[in-house]
Each structure stands twice: as structure tokens, then as C-alpha cells.
Design a protein around this motif. Structure first.
Motif, mmCIF file in Angstrom:
data_model
loop_
_atom_site.group_PDB
_atom_site.id
_atom_site.type_symbol
_atom_site.label_atom_id
_atom_site.label_comp_id
_atom_site.label_asym_id
_atom_site.label_seq_id
_atom_site.Cartn_x
_atom_site.Cartn_y
_atom_site.Cartn_z
ATOM 1 N N PHE A 61 0.837 -1.173 0.109
ATOM 2 C CA PHE A 61 0.063 -0.027 0.093
ATOM 3 C C PHE A 61 0.930 1.117 -0.164
ATOM 4 O O PHE A 61 1.774 1.273 0.692
ATOM 5 N N GLN A 62 0.450 2.320 -0.746
ATOM 6 C CA GLN A 62 1.226 3.296 -0.550
ATOM 7 C C GLN A 62 0.178 4.717 -0.908
ATOM 8 O O GLN A 62 -0.455 4.611 -1.653
ATOM 9 N N GLY A 63 0.148 5.305 0.220
ATOM 10 C CA GLY A 63 -0.726 6.324 0.210
ATOM 11 C C GLY A 63 -2.127 5.899 -0.252
ATOM 12 O O GLY A 63 -2.680 5.195 0.261
ATOM 13 N N ASN A 64 -2.646 7.072 -1.110
ATOM 14 C CA ASN A 64 -4.126 6.808 -1.635
ATOM 15 C C ASN A 64 -4.044 5.781 -2.853
ATOM 16 O O ASN A 64 -5.028 5.675 -3.449
ATOM 17 N N SER A 65 -2.843 5.690 -3.274
ATOM 18 C CA SER A 65 -2.842 4.823 -4.492
ATOM 19 C C SER A 65 -3.403 3.426 -4.463
ATOM 20 O O SER A 65 -3.454 2.819 -3.573
ATOM 21 N N ALA A 66 -3.649 2.968 -5.653
ATOM 22 C CA ALA A 66 -3.937 1.354 -5.614
ATOM 23 C C ALA A 66 -3.335 0.558 -5.186
ATOM 24 O O ALA A 66 -1.977 0.647 -5.626
ATOM 25 N N PRO A 67 -3.476 -0.465 -4.411
ATOM 26 C CA PRO A 67 -2.386 -1.304 -3.776
ATOM 27 C C PRO A 67 -1.874 -2.098 -4.669
ATOM 28 O O PRO A 67 -2.502 -2.596 -5.675
ATOM 29 N N ASP A 68 -0.594 -2.638 -4.596
ATOM 30 C CA ASP A 68 -0.073 -3.806 -5.506
ATOM 31 C C ASP A 68 -0.197 -4.887 -4.808
ATOM 32 O O ASP A 68 0.230 -5.410 -3.840
ATOM 33 N N LYS A 69 -1.269 -5.683 -5.311
ATOM 34 C CA LYS A 69 -1.681 -6.874 -4.838
ATOM 35 C C LYS A 69 -1.176 -8.203 -5.739
ATOM 36 O O LYS A 69 -1.403 -9.406 -5.403
ATOM 37 N N SER A 70 0.041 -7.892 -6.649
ATOM 38 C CA SER A 70 0.542 -9.062 -7.253
ATOM 39 C C SER A 70 1.075 -10.133 -6.353
ATOM 40 O O SER A 70 1.285 -11.141 -7.320
#
Lengths: 111, 114
Positions: free
Chosen positions: B49-58
Motif C-alpha cells: 500500500f502506498q498512500g491513496n494509490s491502488a495497492p499492488d496486490k501482485s
């Protein structure tokens, strides 16, 4: 698939011995190489973050070198002490924010 | 100052049950990561998770795994219909972003699925 290899898998040394171990990582798309120490029942603790080819970092009796062109880093411990016993992890950071960890080198220092 | 905290420290659950693991990052750290270490394996990235960005769920291994981060702070990792292969130590870490900053890890949650 990014591959980060650490060797040896485990190491037993006597108190006072100096030792070193290796982390191999992709030489392309390099951004940073992290070293962590993970003692049993504790959180992994950051030792070094290295970014530049030829970088050398030192913290007390522990030091690390970095070769990004050939894709390896060495961690050295001078005069090992029992309290150095831990698993030492390296982690590669490429183009994304995530770290790719090796399986670690488990060091046991016998008094 | 306070470090990263995780709860519970240990969780034993029966196969098929849902579990929730919690992470409280260091105040001011905008990046939050979940990893797990299965027996004999290295730390495996799960989600970032980074701030309000979409999370990297990879890194999530299956759709039984999900995570959320509320208010840019506390995060919860949920595993639905747990399987024995989910048994692992789940670690949370937080950091600043923008530079190759070190990540600060919590003590982990040891999950055992029986």
C-alpha cells in the motif's frame, strides 16, 4: 521471475572468527540492495541499504560491499560474537516498490 | 518511538475458518507491506500500500487473500477459508517512499492452520 540467492544457507563459527556470506541478485534494473538481520522471536532489523556500485557500508563489526554489474553483495562480520547469531537476509529492489528476499543465511556463533 | 506492531502474535485456526491479521505501521510512514515466510522459504511479498494509490496486490497467492488499509494507517490482512498451506509467519513492514528507504518490520503473526 526475479531470483535472489544467498549462500551459504547456514554457517556455524566460533566466537572471534570472522565470516562472510553472499547475496546474488539480478544485475539488470537494479535500484537498491537491502540487508536485514532477523533474530529469533524478534522483528527483522535493517542493517544496510545500498544503491551504488562499489558501495561499502559499515556498522560496528559488520560491513557490506556491493557489485551491481555482476549482481552480488557480500556481508562481512569481524570477530563474531554469540549475539551475532541470527538469520541474515538480503533483498533486491528493482523497478517496483516491493523487495525480493533471499532465503537467508542462518549464522550460529558458538561461545 | 513506537515501532510497527502486529496482532495477534500467534493464531491457531481450523482449516476452513477465516482469519484477520492486523498491522499498525509507524506513524508517518506512507508505505505498508505484507510478507509471509513459510517453512523453509524466504520472505514472500504479498501486497503493498502506498498512500491513496491502488495497492499492488501482485503477490497475493489466491483470491482467498485480501487486505485493506483504513485511513492510510492500520492494515488488516484477511485469509478466507484457510488451508494448511497458509501456515506461515506473516510480517508487516512500513517505510517512507521515494527513496530506497529501509523497511521497518513488525514482530509478525505466526499462523498455524490445523
Amino acid at each position: 521471475i526475479l531470483n535472489v540467492e544467498q549462500s551459504p544457507q547456514s554457517l556455524h563459527v566460533q566466537e572471534g572468527d570472522s565470516t562472510n556470506f553472499t547475496c546474488s541478485f539480478p544485475s539488470s534494473n537494479f535500484y537498491a540492495l537491502h540487508w536485514y538481520r532477523w533474530e529469533t522471536a524478534k522483528s527483522p532489523e535493517a542493517l544496510f541499504v545500498m544503491t551504488l556500485n562499489g558501495d561499502e557500508k559499515k556498522k560496528g563489526r559488520i560491513s557490506a560491499t556491493l557489485n551491481t554489474k555482476e549482481g552480488y553483495s557480500y556481508l562481512y562480520i569481524k570477530g563474531s560474537q554469540p549475539e551475532d547469531s541470527a538469520t541474515y537476509l538480503c533483498a533486491f529492489k528493482g523497478g517496483s516498490e516491493k523487495l525480493v528476499f533471499g532465503k537467508g543465511t542462518k549464522l550460529t556463533v558458538n561461545p | 518511538g513506537a515501532g510497527v506492531s502486529q496482532s495477534p502474535s500467534n493464531k491457531v485456526t481450523e482449516k476452513g475458518k477465516d482469519v484477520e491479521l492486523r498491522c499498525d505501521p509507524i506513524s508517518g510512514h506512507t508505505a505498508l507491506y505484507w510478507y509471509r515466510q513459510s517453512l523453509g522459504q524466504g520472505l514472500e511479498f504479498l501486497i503493498y500500500f502506498q498512500g491513496n494509490s491502488a495497492p499492488d496486490k501482485s503477490g497475493l497467492p489466491s483470491d482467498r487473500f485480501s487486505a485493506e488499509r483504513t485511513g492510510g494507517s492500520v492494515s488488516t490482512l484477511t485469509i478466507q477459508r484457510t488451508q494448511q498451506e497458509d501456515s506461515a509467519v506473516y510480517l508487516c513492514a512500513s517505510s517512507f517512499i521515494g527513496q530506497p528507504y529501509e523497511q521497518y518490520f513488525g514482530p509478525g503473526t505466526r499462523l498455524t492452520v490445523t
